[in-house]
Design a protein around this motif. Structure first.
Motif: not given
Length: 271
Positions: A79-82, A86, A88-89, A132
């Motif tokens: 996961s990446r936070v923005r 969250l 996810y690719q 997302q």
């Protein structure tokens, strides 16, 4: 009957967009997903699909509502936070079988290739999806619930998806302030408050052990001298130490009278 997404051909630009979708679900303008997706419904996930679902509470037998966890049958990276989301690719998207008689645009592109063979099914590797997610706590007539929003998109199609501003039924919705509290923000804030309220680790304070005073024996002035391991006298903090041989020849200090009396009761002849 196949379960439909909450929205299609839609992208979520901000937490405010997500809260408008949540409130549309609460008002009955948009449907909520009430069960886990089956195999066919998972295969139907495409860019622009948005799902809103309620997390099953600790006592699901009381209401029978909610989903324990979301499953879409796809493989995702870390996961990446923005902006409280969250992302996810997708990893290794599965190939899609394309029939030669299909009328889709994808079939037309594959069928027009000079390498395409008539009457043979071809596998088309679709673009990787991005998932997302956004979660909130909301007060409902059944108590406090946790709602989740899951949106799927591809980078190539992102500019072609609609927004809540493009849909009149969503554009006119006004979300009451404070109705939907970000679960991620609430968790981090709660954890920070707990850390601030938590007392510092206890450091024990040790009091000095109450030992008896040992009398200091002062040797004669002519014997006051310090020494090192070689036998040479050395000063220490401006004072002199008695030679070891002198200290070894001193008689031991006399016992306390009570100790003498107690020893004489057990061993009168020795004392």
């Amino acid at each position: 009957m196949q379960q439909q997404p909450t929205c299609t051909s839609l992208r979520v630009r901000s937490p405010q967009d997500a809260q408008i979708i949540f409130h549309a679900v609460a008002l009955g303008v948009l449907p909520m997903v009430t069960r886990r997706l089956d195999t066919e419904e998972r295969r139907s996930i495409t860019s622009g699909c948005v799902f809103v679902w309620e997390e099953r509470g600790p006592s699901p037998e009381a209401t029978g509502l909610g989903i324990e966890r979301w499953t879409d049958g796809k493989r995702w990276g870390p996961s990446r936070v923005r902006d409280e989301f969250l992302f996810y690719q997708e990893r290794d998207p599965e190939p899609v079988d394309i029939e030669p008689n299909s009328d889709s645009d994808t079939t037309d592109r594959i069928g027009s290739s000079p390498l395409a063979q008539p009457g043979v099914n071809h596998e088309y590797v679709r673009a990787s999806l991005v998932k997302q997610t956004y979660s909130v706590f909301v007060e409902t007539p059944m108590g406090r619930k946790k709602w989740h929003l899951i949106a799927y998109f591809t980078h190539d199609s992102l500019d072609y998806l609609r927004t809540v501003s493009d849909l009149p039924d969503l554009a006119r919705i006004v979300v009451p302030p404070g109705n939907y509290r970000s679960a991620r923000h609430n968790t981090s804030k709660h954890g920070r408050a707990q850390r601030e309220e938590r007392p510092h680790p206890f450091t024990p304070q040790y009091a000095p052990y109450p030992s008896s005073r040992v009398p200091v024996i002062q040797p004669p002035n002519d014997c006051l001298q310090s020494f090192d391991y070689s036998g040479r006298a050395q000063p220490r903090d401006g004072q002199s130490l008695a030679p070891l041989t002198y200290l070894q020849n001193l008689a031991p200090p006399r016992r306390h009278p009570l100790d003498e009396e107690a020893l004489m009761a057990f061993y009168p002849r020795l004392c």
